[in-house]
Motif scaffolding. Structure first.
Motif, PDB file in Angstrom:
ATOM      1  N   ALA A  25       0.855  -1.183   0.000  1.00 54.78           N
ATOM      2  CA  ALA A  25       0.000   0.000   0.000  1.00 54.78           C
ATOM      3  C   ALA A  25       0.890   1.231   0.000  1.00 54.78           C
ATOM      4  CB  ALA A  25      -0.912   0.001   1.216  1.00 54.78           C
ATOM      5  N   ARG A  62      -4.365   0.348  -0.727  1.00 58.11           N
ATOM      6  CA  ARG A  62      -3.636  -0.779  -1.322  1.00 58.11           C
ATOM      7  C   ARG A  62      -3.343  -0.561  -2.803  1.00 58.11           C
ATOM      8  NH1 ARG A  62      -4.768  -6.735   1.015  1.00 58.11           N
ATOM      9  NH2 ARG A  62      -5.325  -6.226   3.173  1.00 58.11           N
ATOM     10  N   SER A 100       2.282  -2.590   8.523  1.00 55.40           N
ATOM     11  CA  SER A 100       1.166  -2.335   9.427  1.00 55.40           C
ATOM     12  C   SER A 100       0.874  -3.560  10.276  1.00 55.40           C
ATOM     13  CB  SER A 100      -0.082  -1.953   8.625  1.00 55.40           C
ATOM     14  OG  SER A 100      -0.673  -3.110   8.060  1.00 55.40           O
ATOM     15  N   VAL A 106       3.654  -0.615   3.808  1.00 55.19           N
ATOM     16  CA  VAL A 106       3.148   0.707   3.470  1.00 55.19           C
ATOM     17  C   VAL A 106       4.313   1.646   3.179  1.00 55.19           C
ATOM     18  CG1 VAL A 106       1.693   2.627   4.197  1.00 55.19           C
ATOM     19  CG2 VAL A 106       1.201   0.310   5.022  1.00 55.19           C
TER      20      VAL A 106
END
Length: 202
Positions: A25, A62, A100, A106
């Motif tokens: 993401a 995402r 995460s 991320v």
């Protein structure tokens, strides 16, 4: 201050996590400047969402199979969530990748916005859009400190409460790393935070 931020982020060599097999993401850290006061734009996610509901976050999401890269993901998701056109965003560069608590890699991208722009929250995903002055974050007025464990190490991340919004977790970690890289904030992340010692030093 934005010129300093731009130079520091462009010179920064972000940490890249080798996490083969993890979903990816990307988020945008949008920064604007009003009356020479840099501000960072954040969102409050809808309570109806299945993940991170009711939490403060940067716009993002995402990576889709058709996204050419993660920067594209950050810009696409930002446009979908808060209506900010990608053409208005000057992407300076990426910051450190993180994982995460849901096992998603991320990558945040820093983007500078023009003086004039419109934001329209997507009601299905976003409840509110708000701004936090960089000067507030540089003071490190934390409400508490959370420990986040990953990659075999611990991070001691500040949790802030700005005008009723609780800023914590990965969002707070991204903000703190940006403050340290771009503005020499020297906010400790690798050692436990000693509030008593901090009070004595002030």
């Amino acid at each position: 201050m934005l010129d300093k931020l731009r130079m520091r982020v462009m010179d920064h060599k972000p940490r890249v996590i080798e996490a083969a097999g993890l979903p990816e993401a990307a988020v945008l850290i949008p920064i604007t400047c009003v009356h020479n006061e840099p501000e960072i734009i954040l969102t409050l996610r809808s309570k109806r969402l299945s993940t991170h509901s009711g939490e403060v976050a940067f716009p993002g999401g995402r990576r889709d199979p058709g996204d050419v890269d993660l920067q594209f993901t950050a810009l696409r998701e930002t446009h979908e969530e808060i209506g900010l056109s990608p053409e208005l965003i000057d992407v300076v560069g990426p910051m450190d990748s993180l994982v995460s608590r849901f096992g998603i890699k991320v990558t945040p991208y820093v983007g500078i916005l023009p003086d004039v722009f419109e934001l329209t929250p997507n009601a299905d995903e976003i409840e509110e859009i708000f701004r936090v002055p960089v000067s507030y974050l540089l003071e490190d007025p934390r409400e508490m400190t959370h420990r986040i464990d990953y990659e075999g190490r611990s991070w001691y991340v500040p949790s802030y409460r700005y005008e009723g919004f609780k800023i914590w977790g990965l969002t707070a970690l991204m903000l703190t790393e940006l403050m340290n890289v771009a503005f020499d904030a020297n906010i400790p992340l690798s050692i436990p935070y000693d509030s008593d010692q901090e009070k004595k030093s002030r």
